[in-house]
Design an enzyme around this catalytic site. Structure first.
Site, PDB file in Angstrom:
ATOM      1  NE  ARG A 142      -6.047   1.282 -32.197  1.00  0.00           N
ATOM      2  CZ  ARG A 142      -7.293   0.791 -31.745  1.00  0.00           C
ATOM      3  NH1 ARG A 142      -7.646   0.457 -30.571  1.00  0.00           N
ATOM      4  NH2 ARG A 142      -8.205   0.657 -32.956  1.00  0.00           N
ATOM      5  NE  ARG A 193     -10.340  -3.280 -24.874  1.00  0.00           N
ATOM      6  CZ  ARG A 193     -11.371  -3.866 -24.082  1.00  0.00           C
ATOM      7  NH1 ARG A 193     -11.363  -3.793 -22.832  1.00  0.00           N
ATOM      8  NH2 ARG A 193     -12.160  -4.398 -24.858  1.00  0.00           N
ATOM      9  CB  CYS A 194     -10.454   4.283 -27.591  1.00  0.00           C
ATOM     10  SG  CYS A 194     -11.394   5.792 -28.539  1.00  0.00           S
ATOM     11  CB  SER A 195     -10.384   3.297 -33.363  1.00  0.00           C
ATOM     12  OG  SER A 195     -11.657   3.898 -33.221  1.00  0.00           O
TER      13      SER A 195
END
Length: 118
Positions: free
Chosen positions: A16, A11-13
């Site tokens: 990712r 969920r963390c850019s």
């Protein structure tokens, strides 16, 4: 080159982005979703021993940190950091990359390529 372990929150850019950089570099990686498979105390201590960053940086100071009533004084030592992260894995800074006897927090994103190429 040693395999990389990526402590990842999809969920963390930033997390990712680190995964994308690992894949683009063609580096073999074990992806550990630490929120669904939290690190136990022994694994956290092993991580801290390898961490090139200050141990206190491993703890996110976000709304959840504040909601738990925590302060910087609660995560000032290795033992405190390990205890807090064992109880509240969502407070772990992400991403974390581990290779051999080294580990870094992958923030800012620009730190990841240098770690992968070392």
């Amino acid at each position: 080159m040693d395999q990389v372990t990526l402590l990842h929150n999809p969920r963390c850019s930033t997390s990712r982005s680190a995964l994308d950089q690992v894949e683009s570099a063609g580096v073999e990686a074990e992806v550990v979703r630490y929120l669904t498979a939290p690190l136990d105390e022994a694994a956290l201590r092993d991580l801290v021993d390898k961490l090139e960053d200050p141990v206190t940086d491993l703890v996110r100071r976000d709304a959840a940190f504040a909601a738990l009533g925590l302060t910087d004084d609660d995560v000032a030592t290795t033992d405190q950091v390990v205890a807090v992260l064992a109880e509240h894995p969502r407070l772990m800074q992400r991403p974390v990359l581990i290779r051999g006897d080294r580990a870094i927090i992958g923030r800012p994103k620009e730190r990841v390529p240098a770690f992968l190429s070392d």
